[in-house]
Scaffold this motif. Structure first.
Motif, PDB file in Angstrom:
ATOM      1  N   TRP A 141       0.810  -1.218   0.000  1.00 11.13           N
ATOM      2  CA  TRP A 141       0.000   0.000   0.000  1.00 11.13           C
ATOM      3  C   TRP A 141       0.840   1.263   0.000  1.00 11.13           C
ATOM      4  O   TRP A 141       0.477   2.255  -0.627  1.00 11.13           O
ATOM      5  CB  TRP A 141      -0.917  -0.003   1.232  1.00 11.13           C
ATOM      6  CG  TRP A 141      -2.008  -1.004   1.131  1.00 11.13           C
ATOM      7  CD1 TRP A 141      -2.041  -2.242   1.706  1.00 11.13           C
ATOM      8  CD2 TRP A 141      -3.214  -0.872   0.381  1.00 11.13           C
ATOM      9  NE1 TRP A 141      -3.202  -2.889   1.376  1.00 11.13           N
ATOM     10  CE2 TRP A 141      -3.945  -2.070   0.566  1.00 11.13           C
ATOM     11  CE3 TRP A 141      -3.760   0.131  -0.415  1.00 11.13           C
ATOM     12  CZ2 TRP A 141      -5.189  -2.289  -0.039  1.00 11.13           C
ATOM     13  CZ3 TRP A 141      -5.003  -0.077  -1.009  1.00 11.13           C
ATOM     14  CH2 TRP A 141      -5.696  -1.269  -0.821  1.00 11.13           C
ATOM     15  N   GLY A 321      -4.834  10.901  11.453  1.00  8.97           N
ATOM     16  CA  GLY A 321      -3.974  10.247  10.478  1.00  8.97           C
ATOM     17  C   GLY A 321      -2.569  10.076  11.015  1.00  8.97           C
ATOM     18  O   GLY A 321      -2.185  10.688  12.016  1.00  8.97           O
ATOM     19  N   MET A 595      -6.539   5.255   4.364  1.00  8.26           N
ATOM     20  CA  MET A 595      -5.902   5.355   3.047  1.00  8.26           C
ATOM     21  C   MET A 595      -6.559   4.411   2.042  1.00  8.26           C
ATOM     22  O   MET A 595      -6.800   4.792   0.887  1.00  8.26           O
ATOM     23  CB  MET A 595      -4.419   5.034   3.183  1.00  8.26           C
ATOM     24  CG  MET A 595      -3.663   4.967   1.875  1.00  8.26           C
ATOM     25  SD  MET A 595      -1.953   4.491   2.190  1.00  8.26           S
ATOM     26  CE  MET A 595      -1.375   4.233   0.519  1.00  8.26           C
ATOM     27  N   THR A 596      -6.860   3.182   2.456  1.00  7.35           N
ATOM     28  CA  THR A 596      -7.466   2.233   1.518  1.00  7.35           C
ATOM     29  C   THR A 596      -8.836   2.712   1.073  1.00  7.35           C
ATOM     30  O   THR A 596      -9.237   2.509  -0.078  1.00  7.35           O
ATOM     31  CB  THR A 596      -7.586   0.829   2.134  1.00  7.35           C
ATOM     32  OG1 THR A 596      -8.491   0.842   3.245  1.00  7.35           O
ATOM     33  CG2 THR A 596      -6.227   0.317   2.597  1.00  7.35           C
ATOM     34  N   GLN A 598      -9.899   5.979   0.918  1.00 10.78           N
ATOM     35  CA  GLN A 598      -9.706   7.099   0.000  1.00 10.78           C
ATOM     36  C   GLN A 598      -9.221   6.593  -1.360  1.00 10.78           C
ATOM     37  O   GLN A 598      -9.647   7.087  -2.407  1.00 10.78           O
ATOM     38  CB  GLN A 598      -8.699   8.097   0.578  1.00 10.78           C
ATOM     39  CG  GLN A 598      -8.552   9.357  -0.266  1.00 10.78           C
ATOM     40  CD  GLN A 598      -7.399  10.231   0.189  1.00 10.78           C
ATOM     41  OE1 GLN A 598      -6.492   9.769   0.882  1.00 10.78           O
ATOM     42  NE2 GLN A 598      -7.411  11.487  -0.198  1.00 10.78           N
ATOM     43  N   ASN A 599      -8.347   5.603  -1.340  1.00  6.87           N
ATOM     44  CA  ASN A 599      -7.860   5.019  -2.583  1.00  6.87           C
ATOM     45  C   ASN A 599      -8.998   4.402  -3.388  1.00  6.87           C
ATOM     46  O   ASN A 599      -9.073   4.576  -4.616  1.00  6.87           O
ATOM     47  CB  ASN A 599      -6.806   3.958  -2.261  1.00  6.87           C
ATOM     48  CG  ASN A 599      -6.378   3.166  -3.458  1.00  6.87           C
ATOM     49  OD1 ASN A 599      -5.666   3.650  -4.330  1.00  6.87           O
ATOM     50  ND2 ASN A 599      -6.820   1.910  -3.529  1.00  6.87           N
ATOM     51  N   THR A 620      -9.754  13.478   2.435  1.00  7.60           N
ATOM     52  CA  THR A 620      -9.795  12.451   3.464  1.00  7.60           C
ATOM     53  C   THR A 620      -9.489  13.055   4.827  1.00  7.60           C
ATOM     54  O   THR A 620      -8.763  14.037   4.937  1.00  7.60           O
ATOM     55  CB  THR A 620      -8.777  11.333   3.168  1.00  7.60           C
ATOM     56  OG1 THR A 620      -8.923  10.284   4.140  1.00  7.60           O
ATOM     57  CG2 THR A 620      -7.338  11.850   3.253  1.00  7.60           C
ATOM     58  N   PHE A 623      -5.393   9.113   7.163  1.00  8.87           N
ATOM     59  CA  PHE A 623      -4.371   8.947   6.133  1.00  8.87           C
ATOM     60  C   PHE A 623      -3.182   8.179   6.684  1.00  8.87           C
ATOM     61  O   PHE A 623      -3.036   7.984   7.899  1.00  8.87           O
ATOM     62  CB  PHE A 623      -3.909  10.314   5.607  1.00  8.87           C
ATOM     63  CG  PHE A 623      -3.460  11.264   6.690  1.00  8.87           C
ATOM     64  CD1 PHE A 623      -2.156  11.249   7.171  1.00  8.87           C
ATOM     65  CD2 PHE A 623      -4.354  12.163   7.260  1.00  8.87           C
ATOM     66  CE1 PHE A 623      -1.748  12.103   8.175  1.00  8.87           C
ATOM     67  CE2 PHE A 623      -3.957  13.030   8.274  1.00  8.87           C
ATOM     68  CZ  PHE A 623      -2.647  12.999   8.736  1.00  8.87           C
ATOM     69  N   SER A 627      -0.897   8.314   1.186  1.00  7.07           N
ATOM     70  CA  SER A 627      -2.203   8.928   0.928  1.00  7.07           C
ATOM     71  C   SER A 627      -2.096  10.144   0.024  1.00  7.07           C
ATOM     72  O   SER A 627      -3.071  10.520  -0.645  1.00  7.07           O
ATOM     73  CB  SER A 627      -2.869   9.323   2.253  1.00  7.07           C
ATOM     74  OG  SER A 627      -3.248   8.200   2.999  1.00  7.07           O
ATOM     75  N   GLN A 628      -0.919  10.768  -0.005  1.00  5.29           N
ATOM     76  CA  GLN A 628      -0.747  11.951  -0.835  1.00  5.29           C
ATOM     77  C   GLN A 628      -0.983  11.656  -2.313  1.00  5.29           C
ATOM     78  O   GLN A 628      -1.260  12.577  -3.098  1.00  5.29           O
ATOM     79  CB  GLN A 628       0.659  12.532  -0.636  1.00  5.29           C
ATOM     80  CG  GLN A 628       1.810  11.660  -1.147  1.00  5.29           C
ATOM     81  CD  GLN A 628       2.308  10.654  -0.131  1.00  5.29           C
ATOM     82  OE1 GLN A 628       1.696  10.477   0.916  1.00  5.29           O
ATOM     83  NE2 GLN A 628       3.430  10.006  -0.415  1.00  5.29           N
ATOM     84  N   MET A 633      -6.050  16.347   2.511  1.00  2.76           N
ATOM     85  CA  MET A 633      -6.480  16.077   3.874  1.00  2.76           C
ATOM     86  C   MET A 633      -6.742  17.390   4.596  1.00  2.76           C
ATOM     87  O   MET A 633      -6.330  18.452   4.142  1.00  2.76           O
ATOM     88  CB  MET A 633      -5.438  15.275   4.645  1.00  2.76           C
ATOM     89  CG  MET A 633      -4.066  15.906   4.837  1.00  2.76           C
ATOM     90  SD  MET A 633      -3.931  17.232   6.101  1.00  2.76           S
ATOM     91  CE  MET A 633      -4.280  16.309   7.598  1.00  2.76           C
ATOM     92  N   PHE A 660       2.881  15.018   2.530  1.00  2.00           N
ATOM     93  CA  PHE A 660       1.452  15.178   2.235  1.00  2.00           C
ATOM     94  C   PHE A 660       1.122  16.674   2.290  1.00  2.00           C
ATOM     95  O   PHE A 660       0.479  17.145   3.219  1.00  2.00           O
ATOM     96  CB  PHE A 660       0.624  14.399   3.246  1.00  2.00           C
ATOM     97  CG  PHE A 660      -0.780  14.083   2.798  1.00  2.00           C
ATOM     98  CD1 PHE A 660      -1.352  14.676   1.691  1.00  2.00           C
ATOM     99  CD2 PHE A 660      -1.544  13.161   3.498  1.00  2.00           C
ATOM    100  CE1 PHE A 660      -2.646  14.378   1.286  1.00  2.00           C
ATOM    101  CE2 PHE A 660      -2.838  12.845   3.123  1.00  2.00           C
ATOM    102  CZ  PHE A 660      -3.389  13.451   2.008  1.00  2.00           C
TER     103      PHE A 660
END
Length: 986
Positions: A141, A321, A595-596, A598-599, A620, A623, A627-628, A633, A660
């Motif tokens: 990830w 986060g 993160m998952t 938002q992805n 989001t 994070f 995540s960036q 965020m 980020f």
């Protein structure tokens, strides 16, 4: 529950329901510090802190971890061996494979695992559902590149006690791996920078079967002072096993089918007094010590993503986060570590002086910063960056985890939000009034009340009767709509989304393997398991325009509550013994969860419509590292208070240096009602947040900027227009962030790493490469600010062109009445802006540019000032195919000229122009402002312009210096294309 009746009565009924929920699930709406664990309430943190206390208190302590010499091998840039852990109470030896990878980038990676358990051992487990290996998928990830091994790395020295590997550019980095006890010393140019296990705090809680032990009988004298003293000698006390297999907090019990499995390591930064990073915390940019003392914290910094309503300030407690990336800086030297672990993690920080002979000639003792990293489960997996500059750290980290996504241009404008706009008519009214009061904005947001009874992908048919009509009004002047979509799916009959989620088995499971049920805003809910490929594919189907009816091409998404927030869960989140795809426990992946999600949303928006390849916008709250790559965020549920305004700046700076940068804080504060001064100052500060959004709680008074009244409305409007005029420079800064991980707003240590006095400054910052130095007003009744000047360059007031009387390393007082934003321009820069006021960024798309040149103190240098401008269509991925303009501007003080060339040396004539680039042929430079223009230019009426084989004259107006203001010249109607090569001769 459906609340019947007309809108007004339904709203009152809803507020009653909300009040009942608030009482039933107090942690979700009234979180205070005591609702979250302290270290002594977290079993693995307490055990490892006690381990550290024992080790550091004993002069005879030696780490029980050694590398088996015969197990070591080095090949193609990678050292592999086995660490042997001697268990003191049983004499057992535990085998821990270690891999030290040296990468082409100059980054080193140290990974320690545990040998896989054998079948006979597995059968001793008390829970057959538990995975029998340590969680090892965080890399899938977080890591996207930079993993090529450095095959040129070589052994520089080796004997029976240690091995030294030279690696990195010109082999200037080296790692000395000591075998017994195990430690690693990372050096640059022969000097130690980072040490692993230097204090002997490495601790890997190995796998063991659960054996029920009888209660020990108490014997006389076992707690005598003599016995206590004896316990603190070489041998550690018996381990506290009370939280090995289960643990209770706040009425919730966490079962631990794998038993204790924490990993911990001390990491020392040699000669470094300041460390930064590991966001997000409401703390200073330079992190504080955590073992007590004046001005320090008692608790470690905690990374465990959680819904922290009304978070407190100046605290190491966890927030929404986590990015476990820490940097250390001293004069002209920067290093860092990235702790790749997604489980709950605590970090202790202490500082100490080197022991030196007072008679030696070596100078004063150096300060070392010692950190102690403790994670509940997973691998011990650490990346080491040896700099030597701050930019080296962010670039190498960005190479590993990815850089910030190239944003849509609209997302850099102003966003108007509250919980909640109550109807589509309300939204359209706000839209009209922003225009009426000449307040530019790009996006209006809808919180949870737009849905039909908190069922996502639906609309309240009574209040949002015509979402398409609402979207079309916004679209008519280039504006966007953002709707909230959270990961909890309401568990109710006749809701197709939850029915499909259940039938396809796409949710997170409880420890028994059944669909997990908890409570959030809708009441009873299930949570999508975004770790699952099948769940992500299903999630994408829900965003298609014919499925999420009422959405349009100008609709984008906000992911909130994705820590995940579970109102009736432990610490307002999901039980750690829940199960995700692959049968991994939630404890292993907790910090990855947001993160998952938002992805999943990011990729869902890419596939909304076949052929519609547009950059998604997804905000989001939760994070992790990486995540960036998929959005922006914000810092969560802050308060309408001056100290929260102050705290927002170091929090955003910390996000930027941790990779980020697309970050912001709720302007005005989410909770409470800011007074007019506070709200106005917050807009002035927010105009310099990378993500600029006003937001308010459902109980807060309406505070759209046009409601505040004069003179505040005019002042806020000016701040908004300043943001919009500088959008070209903000967008250019994001391009650099996208390319190499450079922060968008930069703290003093990042831009001036040689200045020790700036290392701890976190209330002012530079914007991109513009030379703009901002110092927002963050104190009540403040009418002046003290700005620290980091160098001997000349600084001009942005608005008046006054020359600021400065001396390097000193503070200068700037007047800052309510209508004034303290903003300076550093000499030696060229930056772009657009000066025609518009209602949104889309309406500015084809406007001409103004270039501002700030002449430095030495205005006669060949490169006296420089800067750049990046432009693309602000929407699609066509920039990846070369459809962009990137210009470099150089002001030559010797030749008295300003030139524009392609910043990347491309042959622009060879680029096949698409529709956007063809339209950009009509966009040019309207004027050039030269601040600090030489007195010799007085009397000059025109300048010579050369471009594309033509030469012409452009009118120039010169204004001489007067009363502290610098001389300046304005070239009008320059007439060159922004995408062409050109030269203006003065």
């Amino acid at each position: 529950m459906h609340v019947a009746g007309p809108p007004s009565s339904r709203w009152a009924a809803y507020l009653g329901l909300l009040s009942a929920l608030s009482a039933a699930f107090a942690p979700a709406v009234a979180v205070k510090e005591h609702d979250f664990k302290k270290c002594h309430q977290s079993g693995f943190c307490q055990r490892n802190r006690a381990f550290a206390d024992h080790a550091l208190a004993s002069t005879a302590w030696e780490s029980p971890y050694t590398i088996a010499a015969e197990s070591g091998s080095f090949k193609d840039g990678q050292y592999q061996a086995v660490i042997l852990k001697t268990v003191s109470d049983s004499g057992e030896t535990v085998r821990l494979p270690i891999t030290v990878s040296f990468l082409e980038s100059g980054t080193a990676r140290v990974t320690v695992d545990e040998e896989k358990r054998q079948k006979g051992e597995i059968e001793l487990r008390h829970d057959s559902k538990a995975r029998k290996e340590r969680y090892n998928e965080a890399e899938q990830w977080a890591i996207v590149g930079g993993m090529t091994l450095d095959k040129a790395a070589k052994i520089g020295y080796e004997d029976k006690t240690q091995i030294t590997v030279k690696y990195g550019p010109s082999s200037k980095f080296e790692a000395t791996i000591k075998l017994s006890p195990f430690s690693i010393d990372f050096k640059r140019d022969g000097s130690s920078q980072i040490k692993f296990n230097d204090q002997g705090l490495l601790n890997v809680e190995h796998w063991r079967p659960k054996i029920e032990k009888p209660e020990p009988e108490k014997t006389e004298g076992e707690s005598t002072e003599e016995n206590k003293a004896e316990e603190t000698k070489e041998e550690p006390k018996d381990e506290d096993e009370s939280t090995w297999w289960d643990e209770t907090f706040g009425g919730n019990t966490d079962t631990k089918p794998r038993g204790p499995e924490s990993v911990a390591l001390d990491i020392s930064f040699v000669g470094y007094e300041h460390v930064y990073g590991i966001p997000s915390h409401a703390s200073s940019l330079s992190l504080k010590q955590t073992r007590g003392g004046d001005g320090n914290y008692q608790e470690p910094y905690r990374m465990y993503n959680a819904d922290v309503f009304e978070y407190i300030l100046d605290s190491p407690m966890t927030l929404y986060g986590s990015i476990p990336f820490m940097q250390a800086h001293r004069k002209d030297s920067s290093v860092g570590v990235f702790w790749l672990n997604a489980a709950e993690t605590w970090v202790d920080i202490t500082k100490g002086k080197d022991a030196k002979n007072p008679l030696s000639l070596g100078g004063k003792a150096k300060t070392n910063t010692h950190t102690h990293w403790i994670s509940e489960s997973g691998l011990l997996d650490v990346f080491v960056f040896l700099g030597p500059t701050p930019k080296d750290l962010t670039a190498k980290y960005g190479e590993l985890t990815g850089t910030t996504a190239m944003p849509q241009e609209f997302s850099l404008g102003y966003h108007q939000c509250r919980w909640n706009y109550v109807s589509d008519d309300d939204v359209k009214d706000v839209d009209r009034k922003m225009d009426k009061f000449k307040m530019p904005y790009d996006v209006i947001w809808l919180d949870i009340e737009y849905t039909d009874e908190k069922k996502y992908f639906t609309w309240d048919k009574h209040t949002f009767t015509d979402p398409i009509g609402m979207g079309k009004q916004l679209d008519s002047h280039g504006r966007k709509l953002v709707t909230i979509i959270d990961p909890h799916i309401k568990n109710v009959d006749n809701y197709p989304v939850v029915a499909e989620m259940k039938s396809k088995d796409l949710g997170v499971k409880n420890k028994e393997g059944n669909l997990f049920e908890g409570w959030c805003w809708p009441g009873s809910s299930h949570w999508i398991d975004a770790f699952s490929p099948a769940s992500r594919e299903w999630w994408s189907s829900l965003f298609k325009y014919d499925t999420f009816k009422g959405t349009m091409e100008n609709t984008w998404i906000w992911n909130d509550m994705n820590e995940p927030s579970v109102f009736n869960g432990p610490e307002t989140t999901m039980p750690k013994d829940n199960l995700h795809d692959g049968n991994w426990e939630h404890r292993d992946v907790h910090n990855l969860n947001g993160m998952t999600f938002q992805n999943a949303t990011y990729h869902a928006l890419i596939t909304r419509k076949p052929g519609e390849l547009r950059r998604p916008f997804v905000l989001t709250r939760s994070f992790f590292a990486g995540s960036q790559r998929v959005g922006a965020m914000w810092t969560g549920d802050n308060q309408a208070a001056w100290d929260h305004l102050q705290a927002s700046i170091p929090m955003i700076l910390s996000q930027g240096i941790a990779g980020f940068p697309f970050s912001g804080a709720d302007v005005g504060g989410f909770f409470g009602n800011p007074d007019k001064d506070l709200l106005t100052r917050w807009y002035q500060a927010g105009a310099f947040y990378p993500f600029f959004r006003g937001h308010a709680h459902i109980d807060a008074r309406r505070r759209e900027p046009y409601l505040i009244g004069e003179p505040y409305t005019t002042i806020i409007g000016a701040a908004l227009r300043l943001r919009y005029s500088l959008l070209p420079s903000w967008y250019t800064a994001f391009r650099h962030a996208h390319l190499d991980g450079t922060p968008v707003v930069k703290p003093m240590f990042y831009t001036h790493p040689s200045e020790e006095a700036g290392l701890a400054i976190d209330d002012q910052f530079f914007v991109g490469n513009t030379g703009l130095l901002a110092k927002p007003v963050t104190e009540k009744d403040q009418v002046s600010v003290d700005v620290w000047i980091p160098d001997a360059e000349v600084y001009y007031d942005y608005f008046t062109y006054a020359v600021v009387p400065t001396r390097k390393g000193e503070r200068v007082a700037l007047e800052a009445p309510m209508e004034k934003i303290p903003l300076l321009m550093r000499g030696g820069h060229v930056f772009a802006r657009r000066d025609v006021p518009r209602r949104s960024s889309a309406l500015m798309r084809w406007d001409d540019y103004t270039l501002v040149v700030t002449v430095p103190r030495d205005g006669k240098a060949a490169v006296a000032a420089e800067g750049d401008l990046y432009v693309d269509d602000g929407d699609s991925f066509d920039f990846q195919d070369g459809q962009y303009i990137h210009r470099r501007f150089v002001f030559d003080g010797a030749a008295k000229s300003l030139t524009s060339v392609d910043a990347e040396g491309r042959d622009t004539a060879a680029i096949k122009e698409g529709e956007w680039m063809q339209r950009m042929r009509a966009v040019g430079v309207d004027k050039i402002v030269v601040v600090g223009a030489p007195a010799s230019w007085a009397g000059k009426k025109s300048v010579t312009v050369e471009s594309e084989g033509k030469t012409w004259e452009a009118r120039v107006e010169f204004t001489p210096a007067a009363q502290g203001r610098a001389a300046f010249a304005v070239v009008k109607k320059v007439g060159v294309r922004i995408g062409a090569d050109w030269r203006v001769g003065f």
